[in-house]
Design an enzyme around this catalytic site. Structure first.
Site, PDB file in Angstrom:
ATOM      1  N   CYS A 171      -3.398 122.027 125.341  1.00 22.32           N
ATOM      2  CA  CYS A 171      -2.796 120.869 124.670  1.00 22.32           C
ATOM      3  C   CYS A 171      -1.882 121.235 123.500  1.00 22.32           C
ATOM      4  CB  CYS A 171      -3.891 119.929 124.197  1.00 22.32           C
ATOM      5  SG  CYS A 171      -5.118 119.649 125.466  1.00 22.32           S
ATOM      6  N   HIS A 304      -3.164 115.335 116.032  1.00 20.91           N
ATOM      7  CA  HIS A 304      -3.483 115.484 117.445  1.00 20.91           C
ATOM      8  C   HIS A 304      -4.248 114.234 117.900  1.00 20.91           C
ATOM      9  CE1 HIS A 304      -3.911 117.656 121.136  1.00 20.91           C
ATOM     10  NE2 HIS A 304      -5.238 117.597 121.108  1.00 20.91           N
ATOM     11  N   HIS A 341      -2.365 111.105 126.049  1.00 24.36           N
ATOM     12  CA  HIS A 341      -2.351 112.545 125.793  1.00 24.36           C
ATOM     13  C   HIS A 341      -1.629 113.228 126.954  1.00 24.36           C
ATOM     14  CE1 HIS A 341      -3.227 116.492 124.705  1.00 24.36           C
ATOM     15  NE2 HIS A 341      -4.538 116.463 124.571  1.00 24.36           N
TER      16      HIS A 341
END
Lengths: 413, 353
Positions: A171, A304, A341
């Site tokens: 990620c 995040h 995401h």
């Protein structure tokens, strides 16, 4: 506080001269940004593949932008990831004035720094389907599955003939691709780089996250006490980075500077962040040290903030430790509440938003978080919060495997 | 074009079908070719090169808690990195960066996870396997097991990604991001990857391609002390997709190589062998070693280590073309340790043989 640039013998300053994004909220950076500010929700039922049997059946699924220069036969050969990557890269190159009339790049040698976690996974799944059925897998699936192929798709589209590198740090990949592109410029290795990340929803990854029970069946609520998981997303984000000298010599208008990149590895666990958030603090510290800036110089932080229990708790603790208890600056939000995401693309898309926040002074609110964690409560951007001049913004990403990355953008006047 | 800062290689690590360690790589001591069947048609088998997993040294890694769900890929990577870190203290390791390169990555776990949820239903998908399907899972395990505290990065690519990894290491060292950097690559042959090669027609009898597996690692520093050899990465790589583009990319690569320096042939037994032979027929040859199969960046690592073993007082420089099997061609310039100032334009005192 302004960044000192162009000192003789110093590392070259890195200018951002173009940006592009495709998200569930829009086929370009500006429309995505506008809808993030408005609080539009990109969540919808997944119809790309079967989700029967999964706890969660929704995601922030994006519409594929039109690619007018491509025939339908060409489009069929492109994996979904390339169909996000090409328009986002196109937008970035066009804004940087690096495209000629036929859509080819003006600087064909520019290197590509790319990020993804799954490449053309839907082609890989079709291949696996065929061999599981005892048939020979078709070349068209296996030949276009690997991430190198998306690099070639981009090179083909824009007539690029330089080298490419594909980073797969989960990620944080997108932020790492941008950070490495900046390092190529700081080290004198390149004068101009096209860098970004791309990701498409794929059944295997969706089922995998669902099996970990970290997908939410409700609204994605980063940093909320009642958060119940993450919302998967997809799309692409690209920046054109170049040395300031290179940009000015060709009369390109810098949107801002990329002044710091920090990276640190958390060895605690493959899928869980260390509860103290030490590696994240290290990444932020490193990015600020590079720019020679204090912590309070950061005006906005794109966190995040996935909405999962463990990530948000560790992240909130790290910010509280880094910026001090009860911190109010930088203002902070996680835009994943609206766009989901996007894994390998997340860092690049969120970097685009951080650049937009810096250049417009507008702050993306933290939507869906009525009951915030106490560590970040004072810092979360509230809906209708007034815009303000920002000198520095930061974008932070944390990934599976312990990859932590922080990018620092600074105003260029 | 090789006037770039050299990197010094202070240790090498190898896992190959020839055995564990760089010494085993110099020569095959026993036939390493084995047969493996396809997933889709197990009765149909093809020759492959496999690592001998009956070696008791693998038990150490199999017992490592962090690797309990990891497969051969992570174990190969950890073993090669473990080899290069011999003698590096815990304190020094806190500033060692790691760049790991893969091509197929953990395809075995991906296929297992996919087959599991397709066979048993999505609600029964295994949360234990899924995290191991991620490209950087093996990198994360390696950093944790070997106690590396510097930055880590996973790259995906063919043989050319080995050069990109070395370039990244050089930049990290130049920018002070790490005091030492490990560049490592790992690859595992599975029946699924064999299916992929079969579909790509790489296993036809007319092509000498043999899948291989293992790992390779280099410990890189900017300090010449105790270096085994030095290397310089190519200024660029040359992308291709079609056969025509490959020929053009190869011609560009040949033009870029500095003249007069012996070339280590890396494609002799591969489908690119004839192209390599044609392009470099005018250049002195540094030789080659017995064929160990193709394992993408791992092969590039093995070639680097084997070619470096040919450096001597009489052969102070070697060029190493790296023929990316999938998308890019690149090269490395190897030099004898302590001889980094010499170039073809500014040759060392002894003539190159």
């Amino acid at each position: 506080m302004r960044v000192v640039i162009s000192k003789r013998g110093a590392k070259p300053a890195v200018a951002v001269t173009g940006m592009g994004a495709v998200t569930a909220l829009g086929g370009d950076a500006f429309s995505s940004w506008k809808r993030v500010l408005e609080g539009s929700d990109g969540t919808r039922p997944v119809d790309l593949f079967e989700t029967e049997g999964c706890r969660c059946r929704s995601a922030a699924q994006a519409a594929i932008p039109l690619l007018p220069s491509r025939t339908s036969a060409e489009l069929r050969r492109l994996p979904r990831t390339s169909r996000f990557a090409i328009p986002a890269a196109w937008e970035a190159l066009a804004q940087a004035d690096l495209l000629i009339a036929n859509g080819q790049a003006k600087l064909p040698q520019i290197p590509l720094c790319l990020a993804t976690t799954e490449g053309g996974m839907e082609f890989g799944e079709r291949f696996l389907e065929e061999i599981l059925a005892g048939r020979k897998g078709r070349l068209r699936w296996v030949g276009r599955y690997q991430p190198e192929q998306q690099a070639i798709d981009l090179q083909r589209c824009f007539g690029l003939c330089g080298r490419s590198v594909v980073i797969a740090n989960s990620c944080s990949s997108g932020a790492d691709a941008l950070g490495y592109a900046a390092q190529l410029i700081w080290s004198g290795e390149a004068a101009c780089v096209l860098a970004g990340g791309f990701e498409a929803l794929a059944e295997t990854v969706f089922v995998g996250f669902d099996s970990l029970r970290i997908l939410t069946t409700e609204r994605c609520a980063p940093f909320d006490r009642g958060r119940s998981g993450l919302l998967l997303g997809e799309g692409a984000g690209f920046l054109v980075l170049e040395s300031l000298e290179h940009a000015l010599s060709r009369r390109a208008r810098p949107l801002c500077l990329l002044t710091g990149y920090g990276q640190a590895t958390d060895r605690y666990h493959l899928t869980q962040p260390s509860p103290d958030g030490g590696a994240l603090c290290q990444a932020m510290e490193s990015a600020l040290a590079q720019a020679k800036l204090p912590r309070e110089a950061v005006g906005y932080l794109n966190a995040h903030g996935t909405g999962t229990s463990l990530n948000d708790e560790a992240e909130a603790r790290a910010y509280s430790r880094f910026f001090g208890a009860g911190w109010q600056t930088p203002r902070m939000s996680s835009t994943k509440a609206m766009i989901g995401h996007a894994l390998g693309a997340a860092g690049a898309i969120e970097a685009v938003f951080s650049v937009l926040a810096l250049s417009t002074g507008q702050l993306p609110p933290q939507w869906n978080t009525p009951d915030p964690l106490p560590e970040v409560e004072q810092a979360l951007v509230r809906p209708l919060e007034s815009s303000r001049p920002l000198n520095h913004t930061m974008s932070v990403n944390v990934g599976f495997g312990g990859s932590n990355a922080a990018l620092l953008f600074s105003r260029y006047d | 074009m090789t006037d770039r800062s050299p990197l010094h290689v202070s240790a090498v690590g190898v896992v190959s079908p020839a055995g564990l360690g760089a010494e085993q790589l110099a020569q095959l001591h026993r036939p390493a070719e084995k047969e493996m069947g396809l997933s889709s048609s197990p009765s149909r088998s093809f020759p492959v090169f496999l690592v001998d997993r009956s070696d008791p040294r693998w038990n150490t890694w199999a017992a490592e808690p962090r690797l309990r769900r990891a497969g051969g890929l992570a174990q190969f990577l950890v073993e090669a990195i473990h080899q290069v870190l011999f003698g590096v203290s815990e304190q020094e390791r806190s500033r060692v960066g790691l760049i790991a390169v893969f091509n197929n990555g953990s395809i075995a776990h991906t296929a297992r996870f996919f087959a599991g949820y397709r066979g048993q239903g999505r609600r029964f998908a295994s949360p234990l396997f899924f995290p191991e399907t991620v490209y950087n899972a093996a990198t994360s395990h390696a950093a944790a097991v070997c106690g590396l505290g510097g930055p880590t990065c996973s790259l995906v690519g063919d043989e050319s990604a080995w050069v990109e990894g070395i370039r990244m290491a050089r930049i990290w060292l130049e920018l002070g991001r790490a005091t030492m950097a490990v560049v490592a690559a790992a690859e595992e042959v599975t029946s699924v990857s064999l299916d992929a090669f079969h579909s790509a027609r790489w296993l036809r009898k007319s092509r000498p391609f043999r899948p291989s597996e293992g790992s390779a690692a280099l410990l890189l520093t900017t300090r010449p002390q105790d270096a085994l050899f030095a290397l310089v990465d190519a200024p660029t790589s040359f992308p291709y997709r079609s056969q025509e583009e490959l020929a053009s990319a190869a011609a560009k690569l040949a033009c870029e190589l500095p003249p007069g320096i012996p070339v280590y042939h890396t494609a002799e037994a591969s489908w690119l062998g004839s192209l390599e032979k044609t392009l470099f027929r005018q250049m002195p040859s540094a030789g080659s070693f017995p064929y160990l199969g193709e394992a993408f960046a791992v092969s590039a690592g093995w070639h680097t280590i084997r070619a470096a073993s040919l450096l001597s007082e009489r052969r102070r420089e070697i060029l190493l073309p790296l023929w990316g099997s999938i998308h890019q061609l690149s090269w490395l310039h190897l030099r004898l340790a302590g001889d980094v100032g010499a170039t073809a334009a500014n040759p060392p005192s002894e003539p190159i043989q």
